[in-house]
Motif scaffolding. Structure first.
Motif, PDB file in Angstrom:
ATOM      1  N   GLU A   1      -1.378 -11.086   3.271  1.00 25.46           N
ATOM      2  CA  GLU A   1      -0.245 -10.705   2.110  1.00 25.46           C
ATOM      3  C   GLU A   1       1.208 -10.413   2.716  1.00 25.46           C
ATOM      4  O   GLU A   1       1.993 -10.224   2.271  1.00 25.46           O
ATOM      5  CB  GLU A   1      -0.704  -9.457   1.502  1.00 25.46           C
ATOM      6  CG  GLU A   1      -2.202  -9.884   0.624  1.00 25.46           C
ATOM      7  CD  GLU A   1      -3.402  -9.536   1.675  1.00 25.46           C
ATOM      8  OE1 GLU A   1      -3.324  -9.267   2.806  1.00 25.46           O
ATOM      9  OE2 GLU A   1      -4.428  -9.445   0.949  1.00 25.46           O
TER      10      GLU A   1
ATOM     11  N   HIS B   1       1.201  -0.983   1.712  1.00 27.73           N
ATOM     12  CA  HIS B   1       0.123  -1.725   1.893  1.00 27.73           C
ATOM     13  C   HIS B   1      -0.821  -1.269   0.477  1.00 27.73           C
ATOM     14  O   HIS B   1      -1.508  -2.254  -0.088  1.00 27.73           O
ATOM     15  CB  HIS B   1      -0.509  -1.482   2.939  1.00 27.73           C
ATOM     16  CG  HIS B   1      -0.213  -2.494   4.244  1.00 27.73           C
ATOM     17  ND1 HIS B   1      -0.770  -3.689   4.223  1.00 27.73           N
ATOM     18  CD2 HIS B   1       0.459  -2.299   4.925  1.00 27.73           C
ATOM     19  CE1 HIS B   1      -0.340  -4.251   5.116  1.00 27.73           C
ATOM     20  NE2 HIS B   1       0.804  -3.252   5.722  1.00 27.73           N
ATOM     21  N   GLN B   2      -1.002  -0.464   0.392  1.00 24.97           N
ATOM     22  CA  GLN B   2      -1.832   0.288  -0.708  1.00 24.97           C
ATOM     23  C   GLN B   2      -1.611   0.138  -1.894  1.00 24.97           C
ATOM     24  O   GLN B   2      -2.128  -0.548  -3.079  1.00 24.97           O
ATOM     25  CB  GLN B   2      -2.236   1.831  -0.510  1.00 24.97           C
ATOM     26  CG  GLN B   2      -3.371   2.302  -1.291  1.00 24.97           C
ATOM     27  CD  GLN B   2      -4.753   2.134  -0.994  1.00 24.97           C
ATOM     28  OE1 GLN B   2      -4.945   1.685   0.049  1.00 24.97           O
ATOM     29  NE2 GLN B   2      -5.443   1.912  -1.994  1.00 24.97           N
ATOM     30  N   PHE B   3      -0.340   0.255  -2.268  1.00 24.91           N
ATOM     31  CA  PHE B   3       0.341   0.125  -3.788  1.00 24.91           C
ATOM     32  C   PHE B   3       1.031  -1.190  -4.283  1.00 24.91           C
ATOM     33  O   PHE B   3       1.247  -1.445  -5.365  1.00 24.91           O
ATOM     34  CB  PHE B   3       0.979   1.444  -4.198  1.00 24.91           C
ATOM     35  CG  PHE B   3       0.163   2.862  -4.017  1.00 24.91           C
ATOM     36  CD1 PHE B   3      -0.841   2.814  -5.000  1.00 24.91           C
ATOM     37  CD2 PHE B   3       0.448   3.561  -3.058  1.00 24.91           C
ATOM     38  CE1 PHE B   3      -1.628   4.025  -4.888  1.00 24.91           C
ATOM     39  CE2 PHE B   3      -0.507   4.792  -2.990  1.00 24.91           C
ATOM     40  CZ  PHE B   3      -1.123   4.850  -3.923  1.00 24.91           C
ATOM     41  N   TYR B   4       1.598  -1.882  -3.006  1.00 24.76           N
ATOM     42  CA  TYR B   4       2.315  -2.981  -3.230  1.00 24.76           C
ATOM     43  C   TYR B   4       1.541  -4.312  -3.093  1.00 24.76           C
ATOM     44  O   TYR B   4       1.341  -5.239  -4.042  1.00 24.76           O
ATOM     45  CB  TYR B   4       3.799  -3.199  -2.580  1.00 24.76           C
ATOM     46  CG  TYR B   4       4.571  -4.021  -2.831  1.00 24.76           C
ATOM     47  CD1 TYR B   4       5.294  -4.290  -4.042  1.00 24.76           C
ATOM     48  CD2 TYR B   4       4.829  -5.151  -1.992  1.00 24.76           C
ATOM     49  CE1 TYR B   4       6.022  -5.402  -4.230  1.00 24.76           C
ATOM     50  CE2 TYR B   4       5.590  -6.389  -2.116  1.00 24.76           C
ATOM     51  CZ  TYR B   4       6.323  -6.530  -3.274  1.00 24.76           C
ATOM     52  OH  TYR B   4       6.939  -7.368  -3.591  1.00 24.76           O
ATOM     53  N   TRP B   5       0.837  -4.361  -1.905  1.00 25.54           N
ATOM     54  CA  TRP B   5       0.439  -5.494  -1.330  1.00 25.54           C
ATOM     55  C   TRP B   5      -1.258  -5.411  -1.689  1.00 25.54           C
ATOM     56  O   TRP B   5      -1.877  -6.188  -2.047  1.00 25.54           O
ATOM     57  CB  TRP B   5       0.446  -5.663  -0.041  1.00 25.54           C
ATOM     58  CG  TRP B   5       1.847  -6.242   0.367  1.00 25.54           C
ATOM     59  CD1 TRP B   5       2.433  -7.265  -0.271  1.00 25.54           C
ATOM     60  CD2 TRP B   5       2.774  -6.033   1.376  1.00 25.54           C
ATOM     61  NE1 TRP B   5       3.489  -7.614   0.089  1.00 25.54           N
ATOM     62  CE2 TRP B   5       3.636  -6.877   1.525  1.00 25.54           C
ATOM     63  CE3 TRP B   5       2.655  -5.139   2.274  1.00 25.54           C
ATOM     64  CZ2 TRP B   5       4.859  -6.802   2.314  1.00 25.54           C
ATOM     65  CZ3 TRP B   5       3.519  -5.026   3.418  1.00 25.54           C
ATOM     66  CH2 TRP B   5       4.765  -5.872   3.316  1.00 25.54           C
ATOM     67  N   LYS B   6      -1.479  -4.214  -2.085  1.00 28.78           N
ATOM     68  CA  LYS B   6      -3.029  -3.771  -2.650  1.00 28.78           C
ATOM     69  C   LYS B   6      -4.074  -4.488  -1.731  1.00 28.78           C
ATOM     70  O   LYS B   6      -5.039  -5.139  -1.900  1.00 28.78           O
ATOM     71  CB  LYS B   6      -3.083  -4.363  -3.978  1.00 28.78           C
ATOM     72  CG  LYS B   6      -2.196  -3.995  -4.977  1.00 28.78           C
ATOM     73  CD  LYS B   6      -2.931  -3.902  -6.379  1.00 28.78           C
ATOM     74  CE  LYS B   6      -1.731  -3.520  -7.465  1.00 28.78           C
ATOM     75  NZ  LYS B   6      -1.080  -2.227  -7.388  1.00 28.78           N
ATOM     76  N   THR B   7      -3.796  -4.226  -0.221  1.00 28.02           N
ATOM     77  CA  THR B   7      -4.665  -4.582   0.916  1.00 28.02           C
ATOM     78  C   THR B   7      -5.576  -3.423   0.939  1.00 28.02           C
ATOM     79  O   THR B   7      -5.606  -2.026   0.267  1.00 28.02           O
ATOM     80  CB  THR B   7      -3.868  -4.729   2.090  1.00 28.02           C
ATOM     81  OG1 THR B   7      -3.436  -3.588   2.606  1.00 28.02           O
ATOM     82  CG2 THR B   7      -2.726  -5.728   1.906  1.00 28.02           C
ATOM     83  N   ASP B   8      -6.630  -3.414   1.786  1.00 31.06           N
ATOM     84  CA  ASP B   8      -7.614  -2.328   2.009  1.00 31.06           C
ATOM     85  C   ASP B   8      -7.308  -1.745   3.503  1.00 31.06           C
ATOM     86  O   ASP B   8      -7.945  -1.192   3.948  1.00 31.06           O
ATOM     87  CB  ASP B   8      -9.004  -3.157   2.221  1.00 31.06           C
ATOM     88  CG  ASP B   8      -8.926  -3.991   3.151  1.00 31.06           C
ATOM     89  OD1 ASP B   8      -8.105  -4.597   3.974  1.00 31.06           O
ATOM     90  OD2 ASP B   8     -10.336  -4.486   3.850  1.00 31.06           O
TER      91      ASP B   8
END
Length: 149
Positions: free
Chosen positions: A68, A132-139
């Motif tokens: 992402e 990463h956590q809140f925009y791309w929503k990755t782990d």
């Protein structure tokens, strides 16, 4: 490692008091030396753990980068991670040079520009994790805290 690094960044008082006494030509008290030793031992532990971590990185590799992310951000992440690794070594080594070998220049670098750069990288790292956590929503946060891909 993060907790040890934050401990030394947030609570450098023992070493600062020792350094003021030592570099002004006064003999530090035994209490000042004891307080400074805590800071030094934590820093040496960081250096040892960084060595182990770097070896594991070369042996085991690293997880793949999230797809992402834009290519530019992946490059920034690689550069910032290697900058962290450099600081994991430079910071304790400059502290060792200052504390054990009496290098005033190393003491200045350790408590000044190197410390500032570490704080900048920490803030950038936290910002990157939040993106990463809140925009791309990755782990990514899960991978960082649990080691699970």
């Amino acid at each position: 490692m993060a907790l040890l690094i934050l401990f030394n960044l947030l609570f450098p008082d023992g070493m600062v008091i020792w350094a003021r006494a030592f570099f002004s030509g006064r003999t530090p008290t035994s209490e000042q030396v004891s307080a400074a030793n805590i800071h030094a031992y934590v820093g040496i532990t960081v250096l040892l753990l960084a060595s182990i971590r770097l070896c594991l990185r070369f042996i085991q590799g690293v997880p793949p980068e999230p797809r992402e992310e834009p290519a530019f951000i992946r490059a920034v992440a690689r550069i910032s991670h290697w900058a962290f690794y450099a600081l994991f070594f430079i910071m304790p080594l400059s502290g060792i040079a200052a504390y054990y070998f009496g290098s005033k220049g190393a003491a200045f670098a350790h408590g000044g520009p190197i410390k500032t750069l570490m704080w900048v990288l920490i803030v950038a790292h936290i910002a990157g994790v939040l993106v990463h956590q809140f925009y791309w929503k990755t782990d990514l946060l899960k991978r960082m805290t649990s080691g699970v891909n």
